[in-house]
Design an enzyme around this catalytic site. Sequence first.
Site, PDB file in Angstrom:
ATOM      1  N   LEU A  24       1.057  -1.168   0.102  1.00 32.62           N
ATOM      2  CA  LEU A  24       0.248  -0.086   0.238  1.00 32.62           C
ATOM      3  C   LEU A  24       0.800   1.789  -0.304  1.00 32.62           C
ATOM      4  O   LEU A  24       0.343   2.166  -0.277  1.00 32.62           O
ATOM      5  CB  LEU A  24      -0.436   0.014   1.154  1.00 32.62           C
ATOM      6  CG  LEU A  24      -1.723  -0.710   1.197  1.00 32.62           C
ATOM      7  CD1 LEU A  24      -2.865  -1.342   2.652  1.00 32.62           C
ATOM      8  CD2 LEU A  24      -3.336  -0.290   0.126  1.00 32.62           C
ATOM      9  N   GLY A  25       1.833   1.225   0.417  1.00 36.01           N
ATOM     10  CA  GLY A  25       3.223   2.243   0.467  1.00 36.01           C
ATOM     11  C   GLY A  25       4.269   2.145   1.627  1.00 36.01           C
ATOM     12  O   GLY A  25       4.241   0.986   2.045  1.00 36.01           O
ATOM     13  N   GLY A  27       6.309   4.401   4.299  1.00 35.49           N
ATOM     14  CA  GLY A  27       7.256   5.368   5.961  1.00 35.49           C
ATOM     15  C   GLY A  27       8.003   5.271   5.864  1.00 35.49           C
ATOM     16  O   GLY A  27       8.998   5.210   5.217  1.00 35.49           O
ATOM     17  N   THR A  28       8.117   6.613   6.936  1.00 37.25           N
ATOM     18  CA  THR A  28      10.027   6.520   7.002  1.00 37.25           C
ATOM     19  C   THR A  28      10.541   5.433   7.678  1.00 37.25           C
ATOM     20  O   THR A  28      11.600   5.603   7.133  1.00 37.25           O
ATOM     21  CB  THR A  28       9.812   7.167   8.793  1.00 37.25           C
ATOM     22  OG1 THR A  28       8.395   7.994   8.001  1.00 37.25           O
ATOM     23  CG2 THR A  28      11.100   8.550   8.560  1.00 37.25           C
ATOM     24  N   TYR A  29      10.029   4.230   8.519  1.00 34.24           N
ATOM     25  CA  TYR A  29      11.257   2.987   8.609  1.00 34.24           C
ATOM     26  C   TYR A  29       9.926   1.846   8.103  1.00 34.24           C
ATOM     27  O   TYR A  29      10.073   0.683   8.810  1.00 34.24           O
ATOM     28  CB  TYR A  29      11.859   3.197  10.110  1.00 34.24           C
ATOM     29  CG  TYR A  29      10.621   3.445  11.442  1.00 34.24           C
ATOM     30  CD1 TYR A  29       9.719   2.182  11.669  1.00 34.24           C
ATOM     31  CD2 TYR A  29      10.156   4.697  11.545  1.00 34.24           C
ATOM     32  CE1 TYR A  29       8.467   2.858  13.178  1.00 34.24           C
ATOM     33  CE2 TYR A  29       9.374   4.541  12.541  1.00 34.24           C
ATOM     34  CZ  TYR A  29       8.188   3.654  12.731  1.00 34.24           C
ATOM     35  OH  TYR A  29       7.550   4.211  14.110  1.00 34.24           O
ATOM     36  N   ALA A  30       8.963   1.969   7.525  1.00 36.43           N
ATOM     37  CA  ALA A  30       8.268   0.847   7.522  1.00 36.43           C
ATOM     38  C   ALA A  30       7.686   0.546   6.068  1.00 36.43           C
ATOM     39  O   ALA A  30       7.736   1.394   4.835  1.00 36.43           O
ATOM     40  CB  ALA A  30       7.139   0.346   8.343  1.00 36.43           C
ATOM     41  N   THR A  31       7.183  -1.115   5.617  1.00 41.71           N
ATOM     42  CA  THR A  31       6.077  -0.823   4.698  1.00 41.71           C
ATOM     43  C   THR A  31       5.304  -1.680   4.840  1.00 41.71           C
ATOM     44  O   THR A  31       5.413  -1.923   5.853  1.00 41.71           O
ATOM     45  CB  THR A  31       7.137  -1.962   3.827  1.00 41.71           C
ATOM     46  OG1 THR A  31       8.528  -1.819   3.068  1.00 41.71           O
ATOM     47  CG2 THR A  31       6.389  -2.195   1.949  1.00 41.71           C
ATOM     48  N   LYS A  48       1.276  -2.930   8.561  1.00 35.90           N
ATOM     49  CA  LYS A  48       2.716  -2.166   9.038  1.00 35.90           C
ATOM     50  C   LYS A  48       3.997  -3.404   9.098  1.00 35.90           C
ATOM     51  O   LYS A  48       4.231  -3.625   9.962  1.00 35.90           O
ATOM     52  CB  LYS A  48       2.646  -0.828  10.125  1.00 35.90           C
ATOM     53  CG  LYS A  48       4.257  -0.305   9.420  1.00 35.90           C
ATOM     54  CD  LYS A  48       3.282   1.251  10.501  1.00 35.90           C
ATOM     55  CE  LYS A  48       4.684   2.074  10.328  1.00 35.90           C
ATOM     56  NZ  LYS A  48       3.555   3.829  11.049  1.00 35.90           N
ATOM     57  N   ASP A 141       3.301  15.441  13.720  1.00 34.23           N
ATOM     58  CA  ASP A 141       3.497  15.154  12.697  1.00 34.23           C
ATOM     59  C   ASP A 141       1.941  15.025  11.525  1.00 34.23           C
ATOM     60  O   ASP A 141       2.426  14.195  10.616  1.00 34.23           O
ATOM     61  CB  ASP A 141       4.352  13.560  12.322  1.00 34.23           C
ATOM     62  CG  ASP A 141       4.520  13.446  11.099  1.00 34.23           C
ATOM     63  OD1 ASP A 141       4.722  14.471  10.454  1.00 34.23           O
ATOM     64  OD2 ASP A 141       5.237  12.547  10.539  1.00 34.23           O
TER      65      ASP A 141
HETATM   66  P1  AMP Z   1       3.212   5.289   7.406  1.00 34.23           P
HETATM   67  O1  AMP Z   1       4.094   4.317   7.609  1.00 34.23           O
HETATM   68  O2  AMP Z   1       2.257   4.915   8.076  1.00 34.23           O
HETATM   69  O3  AMP Z   1       3.055   6.718   6.741  1.00 34.23           O
HETATM   70  O4  AMP Z   1       2.410   4.163   5.945  1.00 34.23           O
HETATM   71  C1  AMP Z   1       2.922   4.781   4.616  1.00 34.23           C
HETATM   72  C2  AMP Z   1       1.348   4.518   3.442  1.00 34.23           C
HETATM   73  O5  AMP Z   1       1.179   3.290   3.819  1.00 34.23           O
HETATM   74  C3  AMP Z   1       0.435   5.583   4.109  1.00 34.23           C
HETATM   75  O6  AMP Z   1       0.712   6.878   3.017  1.00 34.23           O
HETATM   76  C4  AMP Z   1      -0.542   4.433   2.934  1.00 34.23           C
HETATM   77  O7  AMP Z   1      -0.729   4.645   1.629  1.00 34.23           O
HETATM   78  C5  AMP Z   1      -0.306   3.543   3.304  1.00 34.23           C
HETATM   79  N1  AMP Z   1      -0.901   3.051   4.756  1.00 34.23           N
HETATM   80  C6  AMP Z   1      -1.068   3.134   5.998  1.00 34.23           C
HETATM   81  N2  AMP Z   1      -1.465   2.509   6.886  1.00 34.23           N
HETATM   82  C7  AMP Z   1      -2.929   2.261   5.867  1.00 34.23           C
HETATM   83  C8  AMP Z   1      -4.552   1.668   6.993  1.00 34.23           C
HETATM   84  N3  AMP Z   1      -4.588   1.515   7.616  1.00 34.23           N
HETATM   85  N4  AMP Z   1      -4.739   1.339   5.175  1.00 34.23           N
HETATM   86  C9  AMP Z   1      -4.399   1.756   4.056  1.00 34.23           C
HETATM   87  N5  AMP Z   1      -2.825   2.398   4.005  1.00 34.23           N
HETATM   88  C10 AMP Z   1      -2.568   2.582   5.136  1.00 34.23           C
END
Ligand code: AMP
Length: 424
Positions: A24-25, A27-31, A48, A141
Site C-alpha cells: 500500500l505504501g 513510511g519512514t521506517y516501514a512498508t 505495517k 506529525d
Molecule cells: P505510514 O508508514 O503509516 O506513513 O504508511 C505509509 C503509507 O501506507 C501511507 O501513506 C498509506 O498510503 C499506506 N497506509 C498506511 N496505513 C494504512 C492503512 N491503515 N490502510 C490503508 N493504507 C495504509
Amino acid sequence: MHGGMAGAGWAPPQLEDFILTERLGSGTYATVFKGYRKRNVREVVAVKCVNKRSLNKASVENLLTEIEILKTIRHPHIVELKDFQWNKEYIYLIMEYCAGGDLSRFIHARRILPERVARIFLQQLACALKFLHDRNISHLDLKPQNILLSSLDKPYLKLADFGFAQHMSPRDEKHVLRGSPLYMAPEMVCSRQYDARVDLWSVGVILYEALFGRPPFASKSFSELEEKIRSNQPIETNLVMEAVEKDQAGDASAALSLYSKALEYFVPALRYEIDARRKEAIRSKVSQYISRAEQLKVLVSSNNKTLLQQGNPARDILKEMSKDKPRLYAALAVASAAVAKEEEGKDDSETLDLYQQSLGELLLMLAAEPAGRRKELLHAEIQTLMGRAEYLKEQIKRKESQLEAESMGKEGMMDSVRGSCTLQ
Ligand code: AMP
C-alpha cells in the site's frame, strides 16, 4: 526505505494468521501491505511491516511509542491498531484498513476541496485531536499524508502514523524537531521550543491546503520556509495568482471567474480579521479585485453580446426539429427566455431559475432521446446552457460578495482605488 524492502520483485513477509497481498505504501521506517485474516475471510487489514535491522535507537523508540499509544486508544477518527506481532526479522502492526488512500492524494486528485467537504473533514480532525489532547497525547506529525480515508464513497478521516507522537501535558516544553517542515508550527521551526499546541498549527495548514490546493508556505528550502513564516507578508492565494495570469494573457472571462472565486474567500476573511493593520491590507486587496472584476465584467459582457447578436443557429435548428415534441419544444423556449433575459442585463436569480428549469427538463429529454442528429444537437445545447448558467451563478455570487464588502462600512475605499489595476 530500509532493509531492501522497496525492490520491485520483493515478496511480502510471511505472517501467521494473515495473508499479505499488495503493497500500500511505505513510511519512514516501514512498508505497509494490505492483508486478510486467515480465519475470517472478509476481515481486511493493513499490516505495517518493520524490518528490525532497519531500526536504530530512535526509531525503536518511535515504534514503541506508536504501539503503546495506538494500543490504548479507540476513536472513530483514529486508525485502529488491532494487533501486533513480531518474529526474528520483523515487527508487524496490524491495523484497520483504510480503502480511500490518504488526504494528500484525495486533495490533489481534486485540485481543491469544496468548503462544505473541508468543513466536515476539519470537524472530524478536531474531534480526533480533542480526544488525543484530553489524554495528553500530541501527534506532532500532522499532515495530509498521515490522514487516511476509510473509503472513497463515504470518506471518513482516520488519523494515522503515530511514529512521532508523544505524551505531553499542556505545559510540557520540548526541543526536538519533529514532523514535516511545511506543517510545523513557527515556534518549532524558528525557536525549537514548543508545546502541545503545535498540532493546532498543523491543522490550520492542512485546512489551507484543502481549500487552496497547496500549503501556505510552500518553499524549496528550510531557510526559505523559515523566512516565509517569519515575514508579515499576507499569503497570496493561488486563485489570485491564476486570475492575474489569465488577465495578463487576455482571457477576460477566465480571469473574471477566478477573481470572483477569490473574493468568496477574501470577503469572509475581511469580516473575521481583528488585527487593524491586516484588516486594512485585506480591505485594500478586496477593493482592487472588485474594481478589476467590474472592468472585466464590462469586457466579457460586450464580448458575449457580440456573440449573442450573431444568433444561435444551432438552437433554432433544434427548435425546428422539436416541433413534434411539445415538452422538448417548451423546455427550449424556456432556455431561449433565459438567454433573452440575460441579454437584457437581468443577471439575477430569476434568470438563473429559468436556466435551471430548462436544464432539468432538457437533461431528462436527453436521456430518453434516441441516438441521432437531434440528440447530438441537444447535447451541445445543454452544454452551452450549463456554461451560461454556471457563469450567471458566479455573477450572482460576485454581486453578493460585493454587496457584503460594501456594506461593511468602507464606502470611501471603493472610490479611492477604483480604476487601479495593480493587482499584486
Ligand atoms: P505510514 O508508514 O503509516 O506513513 O504508511 C505509509 C503509507 O501506507 C501511507 O501513506 C498509506 O498510503 C499506506 N497506509 C498506511 N496505513 C494504512 C492503512 N491503515 N490502510 C490503508 N493504507 C495504509
